[in-house]
Scaffold this motif. Structure first.
Motif, PDB file in Angstrom:
ATOM      1  N   PRO A 157      -6.282   1.233  -5.201  1.00 30.62           N
ATOM      2  CA  PRO A 157      -5.152   1.601  -6.057  1.00 30.62           C
ATOM      3  C   PRO A 157      -3.867   0.830  -5.780  1.00 30.62           C
ATOM      4  CG  PRO A 157      -5.414   3.223  -4.331  1.00 30.62           C
ATOM      5  CD  PRO A 157      -6.547   2.256  -4.172  1.00 30.62           C
ATOM      6  N   PHE A 158      -3.960  -0.256  -5.050  1.00 28.56           N
ATOM      7  CA  PHE A 158      -2.771  -1.036  -4.701  1.00 28.56           C
ATOM      8  C   PHE A 158      -3.056  -2.526  -4.895  1.00 28.56           C
ATOM      9  CE2 PHE A 158      -5.089   0.456  -0.943  1.00 28.56           C
ATOM     10  CZ  PHE A 158      -5.585  -0.740  -0.436  1.00 28.56           C
ATOM     11  N   PRO A 181       2.630   4.496  -1.025  1.00 27.07           N
ATOM     12  CA  PRO A 181       2.202   5.421  -2.089  1.00 27.07           C
ATOM     13  C   PRO A 181       2.940   5.238  -3.401  1.00 27.07           C
ATOM     14  CG  PRO A 181       2.363   6.572  -0.002  1.00 27.07           C
ATOM     15  CD  PRO A 181       2.923   5.200   0.245  1.00 27.07           C
ATOM     16  N   CYS A 186       1.397   2.578  -5.659  1.00 20.93           N
ATOM     17  CA  CYS A 186      -0.021   2.678  -6.016  1.00 20.93           C
ATOM     18  C   CYS A 186      -0.224   3.174  -7.447  1.00 20.93           C
ATOM     19  CB  CYS A 186      -0.737   3.620  -5.037  1.00 20.93           C
ATOM     20  SG  CYS A 186      -0.918   2.933  -3.373  1.00 20.93           S
ATOM     21  N   ASP A 187      -1.392   2.854  -7.980  1.00 22.19           N
ATOM     22  CA  ASP A 187      -1.801   3.322  -9.304  1.00 22.19           C
ATOM     23  C   ASP A 187      -3.237   3.823  -9.168  1.00 22.19           C
ATOM     24  OD1 ASP A 187      -2.696   3.645 -11.939  1.00 22.19           O
ATOM     25  OD2 ASP A 187      -1.496   1.977 -12.691  1.00 22.19           O
ATOM     26  N   ARG A 211       0.812  -1.215   0.000  1.00 19.69           N
ATOM     27  CA  ARG A 211       0.000   0.000   0.000  1.00 19.69           C
ATOM     28  C   ARG A 211       0.847   1.267   0.000  1.00 19.69           C
ATOM     29  NH1 ARG A 211      -5.379  -1.023   3.695  1.00 19.69           N
ATOM     30  NH2 ARG A 211      -5.743  -3.208   3.108  1.00 19.69           N
TER      31      ARG A 211
END
Length: 383
Positions: A228-229, A218, A221-222, A216
């Motif tokens: 987003p992870f 940052p 992430c996407d 997780r």
């Protein structure tokens, strides 16, 4: 037959993944044969299931794949208010198992065949129906092997998973694994003399959770995906015989749903390394025969299609939307993409209804899919 009539026929076949899909495939073959379209069937080893490939239009050039899976998830234990394998219509909704996921798309594709045959197509259209998508995208792999043998690889694949006919260019990949922990049983009054498989499995599950939290970060992430992870979770665990027996065996299944840019095997390898270096040595101090083993259950790659690709531009044109998105669920799209066939996910209905009791697709969505395929035919007929 129109798309609603075809959907009614398709829903009547119980193609739950544990069952054969051959009756449905035979129905499609008969339907296409009456229109003078030949089919190629690609069977599993037991010949209890089959993929179907059919081509319409010129076969001397690359074309478009319209792909869908024929299997559905079980209805066991679900509280249906309508018969799941009989199409029901109420207030503009068509109910039945597989209406959304994803027989509505298949019905629309089949309904479009007469128009495809009449059109002066400048590219061929390939109808590709697979089996066992719901249990790990299994059947499509042999069909892709067949497509790879052909002299002209398709330019684009449109997979009709339910997206409310909004073009989707990406989804996560998945790796499902099983871990077997074998310890040593004894009377629970003498617990230190045994190797508690449940407790050591719990230690491994805890490490999985820790690895999941690391993903997780940052920088990993996407924001195009939700969440987003990359996610990690344990879904099934079994072990123990009685409270007064130190359990000798424990099994748990876990999955990794990875962002397309990340390799889920890295997480699995980290857990295996932790098992070998941290957990097994403690088990071996009590019983040298103790063991931990891992096995793959299923896997498929993620998908990220370039928004500027020919596949994306074509689907944007026939959908009338250039607002591309991603989905949380997986598809066969990553497997098509892996052999060089750019893929877009776009189909009628919503996955909000998929896998649930009283699954449905709206008549409006069915009609809109018919219209989308009509625009595709028009696009492929232009010179």
């Amino acid at each position: 037959m129109n798309s609603k009539e075809l959907l009614s026929a398709l829903i009547a076949f119980d193609t739950t993944s544990r069952e054969s899909n051959l009756q449905l495939i035979e129905f499609v073959c008969d339907y296409l044969a009456k229109l003078d379209v030949s089919c190629q069937l690609i069977f599993n080893d037991e010949r209890s299931k089959a993929n179907l490939l059919a081509t319409i239009g010129p076969d001397d050039r690359p074309g478009i794949v319209l792909s869908g899976h024929t299997d559905v998830v079980p209805v066991d234990g679900q509280n249906w208010t309508v018969a799941p394998f009989s199409l029901s219509e109420k207030e503009g909704r068509l109910y039945g198992r597989g209406t959304a996921d994803m027989k509505a798309y298949i019905a629309c594709v089949l309904a479009a065949v007469p128009a495809l045959l009449k059109a002066p197509l400048n590219k061929p259209v390939h109808i590709a129906l697979s089996y066992d998508e719901e249990v790990g995208c299994l059947g499509v792999r042999s069909m892709l092997s067949e497509l790879e043998k052909r002299p002209h690889k398709p330019l684009v694949c449109i997979i009709g998973e339910p997206t409310e006919l909004k073009p989707v260019l990406g989804h996560k990949g998945k790796l499902a694994m099983r871990c077997d922990v074998h310890g040593a049983a004894c009377h629970s009054a003498y617990a230190p003399q045994g190797v508690n498989a449940i407790e050591h499995a719990a230690e491994l599950i805890g490490e999985l959770g820790r690895l999941g939290m690391e993903l997780r970060a940052p920088e990993l992430c996407d924001a195009r995906f939700d969440p987003p992870f990359t996610t990690v979770q344990t879904g099934v665990i079994n072990g123990g015989k009685a409270l007064n027996i130190v359990p000798a065996d424990c099994r748990f299944d876990f999955e990794i749903r990875a962002l397309p840019a990340q390799d889920p095997w890295q997480v699995a390898k980290q857990l295996e390394q932790y098992a070998e270096l941290q957990v097994l040595p403690k088990m071996h101090t009590v019983d040298a025969e103790s063991s931990i083993s891992f096995a793959e259950l299923s896997a498929y790659p993620g998908l990220v299609t370039d928004a500027n690709s020919e596949a994306a531009r074509l689907v944007a044109k026939i959908c009338g939307s250039e607002e591309f998105s991603t989905v949380a669920f997986g598809t066969e799209g990553g497997l098509f993409d892996a052999i060089g066939i750019p893929t877009v996910i776009c189909g009628p209905g919503s996955m909000d209804q998929g896998h649930k009791p009283d699954e449905f697709v709206s008549v409006e969505q069915l009609d809109a899919c018919d219209a989308m395929l009509a625009r595709l035919i028009q696009t492929l007929s232009s010179h």
